[in-house]
Motif scaffolding. Structure first.
Motif, PDB file in Angstrom:
ATOM      1  N   PRO A  96      28.124  45.340  59.469  1.00  0.00           N
ATOM      2  CA  PRO A  96      28.575  43.949  59.361  1.00  0.00           C
ATOM      3  C   PRO A  96      28.656  43.446  57.921  1.00  0.00           C
ATOM      4  O   PRO A  96      29.516  42.630  57.604  1.00  0.00           O
ATOM      5  N   THR A  97      27.757  43.942  57.056  1.00  0.00           N
ATOM      6  CA  THR A  97      27.815  43.511  55.654  1.00  0.00           C
ATOM      7  C   THR A  97      29.121  43.959  55.003  1.00  0.00           C
ATOM      8  O   THR A  97      29.760  43.200  54.267  1.00  0.00           O
ATOM      9  N   PHE A  98      29.526  45.184  55.291  1.00  0.00           N
ATOM     10  CA  PHE A  98      30.794  45.678  54.752  1.00  0.00           C
ATOM     11  C   PHE A  98      31.955  44.847  55.280  1.00  0.00           C
ATOM     12  O   PHE A  98      32.894  44.521  54.536  1.00  0.00           O
ATOM     13  N   MET A  99      31.896  44.473  56.560  1.00  0.00           N
ATOM     14  CA  MET A  99      32.955  43.659  57.150  1.00  0.00           C
ATOM     15  C   MET A  99      33.013  42.282  56.498  1.00  0.00           C
ATOM     16  O   MET A  99      34.095  41.775  56.175  1.00  0.00           O
ATOM     17  N   VAL A 100      31.833  41.658  56.292  1.00  0.00           N
ATOM     18  CA  VAL A 100      31.797  40.344  55.658  1.00  0.00           C
ATOM     19  C   VAL A 100      32.292  40.439  54.219  1.00  0.00           C
ATOM     20  O   VAL A 100      33.028  39.563  53.738  1.00  0.00           O
ATOM     21  N   TRP A 101      31.903  41.515  53.525  1.00  0.00           N
ATOM     22  CA  TRP A 101      32.395  41.715  52.160  1.00  0.00           C
ATOM     23  C   TRP A 101      33.919  41.810  52.149  1.00  0.00           C
ATOM     24  O   TRP A 101      34.585  41.197  51.312  1.00  0.00           O
ATOM     25  N   MET A 102      34.475  42.542  53.099  1.00  0.00           N
ATOM     26  CA  MET A 102      35.932  42.667  53.190  1.00  0.00           C
ATOM     27  C   MET A 102      36.581  41.310  53.446  1.00  0.00           C
ATOM     28  O   MET A 102      37.663  41.021  52.911  1.00  0.00           O
ATOM     29  N   SER A 103      35.929  40.471  54.253  1.00  0.00           N
ATOM     30  CA  SER A 103      36.508  39.159  54.546  1.00  0.00           C
ATOM     31  C   SER A 103      36.562  38.295  53.294  1.00  0.00           C
ATOM     32  O   SER A 103      37.552  37.593  53.053  1.00  0.00           O
ATOM     33  N   PHE A 104      35.495  38.338  52.487  1.00  0.00           N
ATOM     34  CA  PHE A 104      35.488  37.542  51.257  1.00  0.00           C
ATOM     35  C   PHE A 104      36.526  38.061  50.260  1.00  0.00           C
ATOM     36  O   PHE A 104      37.202  37.271  49.593  1.00  0.00           O
ATOM     37  N   VAL A 105      36.649  39.380  50.174  1.00  0.00           N
ATOM     38  CA  VAL A 105      37.667  39.954  49.302  1.00  0.00           C
ATOM     39  C   VAL A 105      39.056  39.577  49.813  1.00  0.00           C
ATOM     40  O   VAL A 105      39.977  39.281  49.038  1.00  0.00           O
ATOM     41  N   GLY A 106      39.205  39.581  51.148  1.00  0.00           N
ATOM     42  CA  GLY A 106      40.477  39.178  51.739  1.00  0.00           C
ATOM     43  C   GLY A 106      40.822  37.734  51.423  1.00  0.00           C
ATOM     44  O   GLY A 106      41.961  37.391  51.098  1.00  0.00           O
ATOM     45  N   TRP A 107      39.795  36.853  51.504  1.00  0.00           N
ATOM     46  CA  TRP A 107      40.023  35.445  51.166  1.00  0.00           C
ATOM     47  C   TRP A 107      40.365  35.296  49.692  1.00  0.00           C
ATOM     48  O   TRP A 107      41.197  34.450  49.311  1.00  0.00           O
ATOM     49  N   LEU A 108      39.724  36.093  48.856  1.00  0.00           N
ATOM     50  CA  LEU A 108      40.071  36.081  47.449  1.00  0.00           C
ATOM     51  C   LEU A 108      41.549  36.426  47.258  1.00  0.00           C
ATOM     52  O   LEU A 108      42.273  35.781  46.485  1.00  0.00           O
ATOM     53  N   ALA A 109      41.993  37.455  47.978  1.00  0.00           N
ATOM     54  CA  ALA A 109      43.390  37.878  47.874  1.00  0.00           C
ATOM     55  C   ALA A 109      44.330  36.775  48.340  1.00  0.00           C
ATOM     56  O   ALA A 109      45.361  36.512  47.712  1.00  0.00           O
ATOM     57  N   VAL A 110      43.971  36.124  49.458  1.00  0.00           N
ATOM     58  CA  VAL A 110      44.801  35.025  49.975  1.00  0.00           C
ATOM     59  C   VAL A 110      44.907  33.911  48.946  1.00  0.00           C
ATOM     60  O   VAL A 110      45.996  33.372  48.678  1.00  0.00           O
ATOM     61  N   ASN A 111      43.781  33.559  48.347  1.00  0.00           N
ATOM     62  CA  ASN A 111      43.787  32.477  47.358  1.00  0.00           C
ATOM     63  C   ASN A 111      44.505  32.889  46.069  1.00  0.00           C
ATOM     64  O   ASN A 111      45.150  32.057  45.417  1.00  0.00           O
ATOM     65  N   VAL A 112      44.392  34.166  45.710  1.00  0.00           N
ATOM     66  CA  VAL A 112      45.117  34.646  44.527  1.00  0.00           C
ATOM     67  C   VAL A 112      46.626  34.614  44.789  1.00  0.00           C
ATOM     68  O   VAL A 112      47.416  34.248  43.910  1.00  0.00           O
ATOM     69  N   ILE A 113      47.037  34.993  45.996  1.00  0.00           N
ATOM     70  CA  ILE A 113      48.459  34.913  46.357  1.00  0.00           C
ATOM     71  C   ILE A 113      48.945  33.470  46.274  1.00  0.00           C
ATOM     72  O   ILE A 113      49.986  33.174  45.672  1.00  0.00           O
ATOM     73  N   THR A 114      48.160  32.565  46.881  1.00  0.00           N
ATOM     74  CA  THR A 114      48.532  31.149  46.852  1.00  0.00           C
ATOM     75  C   THR A 114      48.563  30.621  45.428  1.00  0.00           C
ATOM     76  O   THR A 114      49.466  29.873  45.049  1.00  0.00           O
ATOM     77  N   GLY A 115      47.562  31.007  44.625  1.00  0.00           N
ATOM     78  CA  GLY A 115      47.521  30.578  43.233  1.00  0.00           C
ATOM     79  C   GLY A 115      48.697  31.109  42.436  1.00  0.00           C
ATOM     80  O   GLY A 115      49.271  30.390  41.595  1.00  0.00           O
ATOM     81  N   THR A 116      49.074  32.357  42.703  1.00  0.00           N
ATOM     82  CA  THR A 116      50.215  32.946  42.002  1.00  0.00           C
ATOM     83  C   THR A 116      51.506  32.217  42.355  1.00  0.00           C
ATOM     84  O   THR A 116      52.323  31.902  41.472  1.00  0.00           O
ATOM     85  N   LEU A 117      51.695  31.941  43.651  1.00  0.00           N
ATOM     86  CA  LEU A 117      52.888  31.208  44.083  1.00  0.00           C
ATOM     87  C   LEU A 117      52.926  29.809  43.469  1.00  0.00           C
ATOM     88  O   LEU A 117      53.989  29.309  43.087  1.00  0.00           O
TER      89      LEU A 117
END
Length: 462
Positions: A96-117
């Motif tokens: 579960p820790t790996f899964m939660v880590w992936m979710s935070f990294v995923g949210w980072l990616a989403v926000n980076v995409i939004t920030g880039t746009l």
């Protein structure tokens, strides 16, 4: 306090925080303009104006889950995924820790995409046309800004989030005030009610996945700095209300905008589409506001992701950790921006799949905390870096919840065996995962408790 415990729990000198600090942390982290997209997504489920507002309210109130998990951090001074070892066992907690880590990294990616746009749109206002080269430069510039936030201490974080709350919160309200008059109220009130089971519940489910469920794995990471004698009710209220106010207001604005900006729900760059409804003199300020609103979310995601690496027993230098996260939060946006070009579609898939794993984890953790830890406390042996146990009850509850959620989920690349009928095009997998994991964990905890009482009774009889 022993040396072993000091590496897990914060020292008393570090725990002087007050509930209002949690309010500002979570308020600032939810003022992002992405909330407007959430509002548009809600209406996209075919809901009426009243149903859409109700879905936005319930989705925003899901932050009470983050508030409840925050109690554990306030009580112990430990971070979220270290405390999770009690429910899953240290080795069992890796999954579960790996899964939660992936979710935070995923949210980072989403926000980076939004920030880039958003940055690209701002550059367009200043006369620079979007090109592949400019997209790459914008992506690297915003990513660098995010990665530098890893240097923030807790005290600096609180001050920064408080500043962001006042500055970008007021600017966001100003932008919304300019957008609302463009609402076609007649068209909005003429929208018929959608089906409560096949439309309303899936809308609530997907919004919960992106709000309360999306952050449930980070609650204790920031409440651990609270003074131990702080009221648990104050912690829950500060976290919940801090997120609720900006989320509900911004999502409501997105709901209203569906009549004035009908293309918002299908746009490749929804941030740019919103700007087209603003006066020209306001456009640049709007993009700066949108950028500022994204930064607090990135700060929390990165700090929690960094903490989760340590819980996975991946102990690396800060520079190495930054490099690992940099590669990921640049690679994922490159795929979406240059190959997929379907930001909202990919975003909904991400919310649904990650939401299932987080919902299962959150339900398992909360049941364990409510039925076991609040009564007996956290045993240091269960949290220690030397613990070798696996708690089969917690791990089984989590996996069964995930299996149940995926079984009723339908995506562009995966279709669960029961994703038919009312589940064919819904996102109810998140709610089902939460309910199933919670129920299974209650049953297994009670079974374990009964066995323990039986063993004790046998010892006394002897």
């Amino acid at each position: 306090m022993s040396k072993s415990s000091s590496s897990i729990f914060l020292s008393p000198s570090e725990r002087s925080g007050k509930p209002k600090e949690l309010f500002f942390i979570w308020f600032a982290s939810n003022i992002g303009i992405l909330g407007v997209v959430y509002g548009t997504m809600i209406v996209g489920f075919g809901l009426s104006f009243f149903q859409s507002l109700l879905a936005a309210m319930l989705g925003s109130l899901s932050f009470i889950l983050v508030g409840l998990t925050s109690i554990s951090g306030k009580n112990t001074g430990a971070n979220m995924l270290t405390l999770s070892r009690a429910a899953f066992g240290r080795k069992g907690n890796y999954f579960p820790t790996f899964m939660v880590w992936m979710s935070f990294v995923g949210w980072l990616a989403v926000n980076v995409i939004t920030g880039t746009l958003t940055l690209l749109s701002l550059l367009n206002v200043w006369g620079l046309n979007t090109t592949s080269l400019l997209t790459v430069v914008s992506l690297f510039a915003f990513s660098l800004l995010v990665l530098l936030s890893n240097l923030f201490s807790q005290k600096v974080l609180v001050k920064a989030q408080t500043l962001f709350t006042y500055v970008f919160g007021l600017l966001t309200l100003f932008v919304i005030a300019l957008l609302i008059p463009k609402t076609n109220w007649q068209a909005l009130f003429q929208i018929n009610n959608g089906d409560w089971l096949t439309s309303f519940l899936p809308a609530v489910s997907i919004i919960i996945a992106g709000t309360g469920i999306g952050w449930v794995g980070a609650g204790a990471d920031y409440s651990r700095y609270q003074h131990p004698k702080t009221s648990s009710r104050s912690v829950v209220m500060s976290v919940t209300l801090g997120a609720f106010f900006p989320l509900f207001i911004i999502m409501s604005a997105g709901i209203l905008m569906t009549t004035s900006v009908p293309s918002l729900g299908t746009a490749d760059n929804p941030i740019n589409v919103i700007s087209q409804s603003l006066p020209s003199w306001m456009t640049a300020l709007y993009f700066l506001t949108a950028l500022g609103g994204l930064i607090p979310q990135c700060i929390l995601s990165l700090k929690s992701a960094r903490t989760n690496l340590q819980t996975l027993d991946i102990h690396v230098k800060d520079s190495t950790a930054i490099f690992i996260h940099a590669i990921i939060i640049i690679a994922l946006p490159v795929y979406v921006l240059f190959f997929s070009e379907n930001f909202l579609g990919d975003f909904q898939i991400f919310l649904g799949l990650v939401g299932i794993g987080l919902a299962s984890w959150g339900a398992t953790f909360l049941v364990d905390f409510a039925l076991v830890r609040r009564k007996f406390g956290y045993d240091l042996k269960l949290l220690s870096n030397k613990a070798e146990v696996i708690n089969p009850a917690g791990l089984l509850s989590w996996l069964i919840g995930i299996a149940a959620g995926l079984a009723f989920t339908n995506t562009s690349f995966f279709t669960g065996p029961f994703a038919r009928g009312i589940f064919e095009d819904s996102s109810l997998g998140v709610l089902l995962a939460f309910i199933v994991s919670g129920v299974v964990q209650v049953v297994l905890v009670n079974v374990q408790s009964s066995k323990s009482r039986g063993v004790e009774s046998g010892k006394m009889a002897k």
